[in-house]
Design a protein around this motif. Sequence first.
Motif, PDB file in Angstrom:
ATOM      1  N   LYS A  16      10.844 -33.204  -8.123  1.00 21.70           N
ATOM      2  CA  LYS A  16      11.376 -32.084  -8.305  1.00 21.70           C
ATOM      3  C   LYS A  16      12.465 -31.453  -7.768  1.00 21.70           C
ATOM      4  O   LYS A  16      13.111 -30.209  -8.508  1.00 21.70           O
ATOM      5  N   MET A  17      12.612 -31.041  -6.837  1.00 23.55           N
ATOM      6  CA  MET A  17      13.526 -30.601  -5.877  1.00 23.55           C
ATOM      7  C   MET A  17      14.780 -31.663  -6.831  1.00 23.55           C
ATOM      8  O   MET A  17      15.775 -30.731  -6.609  1.00 23.55           O
ATOM      9  N   LEU A  18      14.701 -32.467  -6.696  1.00 20.24           N
ATOM     10  CA  LEU A  18      16.298 -32.905  -8.047  1.00 20.24           C
ATOM     11  C   LEU A  18      16.649 -32.688  -9.072  1.00 20.24           C
ATOM     12  O   LEU A  18      17.842 -32.662  -9.336  1.00 20.24           O
ATOM     13  N   LYS A  19      15.539 -32.556  -8.893  1.00 19.36           N
ATOM     14  CA  LYS A  19      15.618 -32.176 -11.172  1.00 19.36           C
ATOM     15  C   LYS A  19      16.504 -30.739 -11.178  1.00 19.36           C
ATOM     16  O   LYS A  19      17.197 -30.700 -11.912  1.00 19.36           O
ATOM     17  N   SER A  48      -1.491 -27.032  -2.408  1.00 14.92           N
ATOM     18  CA  SER A  48       0.055 -27.375  -3.089  1.00 14.92           C
ATOM     19  C   SER A  48       0.642 -28.233  -1.754  1.00 14.92           C
ATOM     20  O   SER A  48       0.022 -28.518  -0.865  1.00 14.92           O
ATOM     21  N   GLN A  49       1.900 -29.350  -2.511  1.00  9.34           N
ATOM     22  CA  GLN A  49       2.607 -29.793  -1.822  1.00  9.34           C
ATOM     23  C   GLN A  49       3.599 -29.064  -1.803  1.00  9.34           C
ATOM     24  O   GLN A  49       4.548 -28.450  -2.082  1.00  9.34           O
ATOM     25  N   VAL A  50       4.607 -29.344  -0.101  1.00 10.64           N
ATOM     26  CA  VAL A  50       5.784 -28.827  -0.011  1.00 10.64           C
ATOM     27  C   VAL A  50       5.996 -29.464   1.030  1.00 10.64           C
ATOM     28  O   VAL A  50       5.866 -30.771   2.001  1.00 10.64           O
ATOM     29  N   GLU A  90       5.952 -37.078  -0.603  1.00 12.71           N
ATOM     30  CA  GLU A  90       7.312 -36.659  -1.037  1.00 12.71           C
ATOM     31  C   GLU A  90       7.538 -37.493  -2.022  1.00 12.71           C
ATOM     32  O   GLU A  90       8.845 -36.976  -2.765  1.00 12.71           O
ATOM     33  N   ALA A  91       6.308 -38.620  -2.670  1.00 12.42           N
ATOM     34  CA  ALA A  91       6.831 -38.974  -4.406  1.00 12.42           C
ATOM     35  C   ALA A  91       6.997 -37.741  -5.454  1.00 12.42           C
ATOM     36  O   ALA A  91       7.417 -38.089  -6.174  1.00 12.42           O
ATOM     37  N   ILE A  92       6.257 -37.015  -5.120  1.00 10.52           N
ATOM     38  CA  ILE A  92       5.668 -35.909  -5.883  1.00 10.52           C
ATOM     39  C   ILE A  92       6.607 -34.954  -6.010  1.00 10.52           C
ATOM     40  O   ILE A  92       6.805 -34.075  -7.193  1.00 10.52           O
ATOM     41  N   ILE A  93       7.237 -34.413  -5.079  1.00 13.90           N
ATOM     42  CA  ILE A  93       7.997 -32.955  -4.721  1.00 13.90           C
ATOM     43  C   ILE A  93       9.451 -33.396  -5.107  1.00 13.90           C
ATOM     44  O   ILE A  93      10.224 -32.880  -5.808  1.00 13.90           O
ATOM     45  N   ALA A 147       7.225 -33.679   5.454  1.00 13.37           N
ATOM     46  CA  ALA A 147       6.002 -33.184   3.476  1.00 13.37           C
ATOM     47  C   ALA A 147       4.564 -32.985   4.210  1.00 13.37           C
ATOM     48  O   ALA A 147       4.367 -33.888   5.265  1.00 13.37           O
ATOM     49  N   TRP A 148       4.574 -31.689   3.675  1.00  8.15           N
ATOM     50  CA  TRP A 148       2.233 -31.207   3.993  1.00  8.15           C
ATOM     51  C   TRP A 148       1.603 -30.521   2.770  1.00  8.15           C
ATOM     52  O   TRP A 148       2.730 -30.365   1.719  1.00  8.15           O
ATOM     53  N   THR A 149       0.223 -30.599   2.793  1.00 10.89           N
ATOM     54  CA  THR A 149       0.117 -30.217   1.855  1.00 10.89           C
ATOM     55  C   THR A 149      -0.706 -29.045   2.500  1.00 10.89           C
ATOM     56  O   THR A 149      -1.223 -28.758   3.884  1.00 10.89           O
ATOM     57  N   GLY A 150      -1.641 -28.129   1.502  1.00 14.58           N
ATOM     58  CA  GLY A 150      -2.271 -27.057   2.014  1.00 14.58           C
ATOM     59  C   GLY A 150      -2.650 -26.199   0.975  1.00 14.58           C
ATOM     60  O   GLY A 150      -2.625 -26.832  -0.274  1.00 14.58           O
ATOM     61  N   ASN A 151      -3.819 -25.972   1.227  1.00 14.41           N
ATOM     62  CA  ASN A 151      -4.595 -25.662   0.342  1.00 14.41           C
ATOM     63  C   ASN A 151      -4.951 -23.869   0.089  1.00 14.41           C
ATOM     64  O   ASN A 151      -4.907 -23.194   0.586  1.00 14.41           O
TER      65      ASN A 151
END
Length: 427
Positions: free
Chosen positions: A320-323, A256-258, A314-317, A336-340
């Motif tokens: 979503k944030m701007l929507k 999951s990306q944050v 950042e390109a993924i999330i 920007a980071w990811t975790g499992n």
Amino acid sequence: MAHTPYPQSYYASSATPAPERPALQGDCETDVCIIGAGYTGLSTALFLREHGFRVTVLEAAKVGFGASGRNGGQIVNSYSRDIDVIERSTTAKSAALLGQMAFEGGQIIRERIARYQIQCDLKNGGVFAAFTSQQMRHLEAQKNLWERYGHNQLELLDRPSIRQVVATDNYIGGLLDRSGGHIHPLNLALGEAMALEALGGVIHEQSPVLRIERGANPVAHTEHGQVRAKFLVVAGNAYLGNLLPDLAGKSMPCGSQVIATEPLGEELARSLLPQDYCIEDCNYLLDYYRLSADRRLIYGGGVVYGARDPANIEAIIRPKMLKTFPQLKNVKIDYAWTGNFLLTLSRLPQVGRLGDNIYYSQGCSGHGVTYTHLAGKVLAEALRGQAERFDAFAGLRHYPFPGGRLLRVPFTALGAWYYQLRDRLGI
């Protein structure tokens, strides 16, 4: 000796200073050896140490390195599949026990914070946000279900009410859970680790377990030492690898990306989330967000099956944030980071025992902050001979992913695509 640092996340950069915990060197004996210093392992260790057990925790990297130190920081009740699903899949007695436990994890977190004076930016209140009338009907049913199990801190929100909670026109309503909330997740883990050590528990970082020797007194082997114990507790979740193939076949790591924005300032931050609640939407592939203590927006979402790290988070999330908040179009993203996390086919946690003395809990399926704290209590109860609640979890049925380990990623992604299409069509 290899050294694995924290990923470059907002949480790691703002974490409470922690002591260096040396890697295991040589042989030692203990009552319980716990593999993994995330929430499950730390919660189990604390409950056991509070009851007098000698406890040694082996961590492959650093305390809270995995999902416990990278998640959205939201205290969300129940499980990834709710109590009504459990009621249809197990006995009435077990369903009653699991339903009663569904709201205990958040209570444990707050008790730990208060008892050990853990500084982790606790804020109360969480909202499930609905895009469609069907999602609102689901929230109404969820409220009735949770109230049937005695959880009464809930309030349905209509469109004007949720607009007072979150500054977006995307939602038609929601459900406020006043016992929900949010925290700095890595600082919670670090605080629990320090509490454990203050009680005499031992944590070795940079000590991945390479092999488990089963037997009357199981042994966990690392590169430079070994721990012989009366019991082992396996709490590695998505970072366990193939250490125990028995556990790997019925689960799948997912990413999951944050992102975290630059500090927004008090006025802008308050305009976005006036009540400072955390939010998660009701889609199958949901988005979640909240404000940090220094007024950054922490926004997460998306799932990468098989836990690959995307090249550009950042390109993924950010879209979503701007929507949700188009007013943030000129705001800079600082982290920007990811975790499992570990997904199970049923999306319910897997709890059990291998032989007589190796216990495990895994597979929170993206819903782990509260569950892992409950799991620690349940595992500790079982090791103390009180196994009724452990048995309720252990009795849940689990199945391997269709197609085995080779095809579990494409099959799961196909299923997710189906539910995502349903979300978009509002059906």
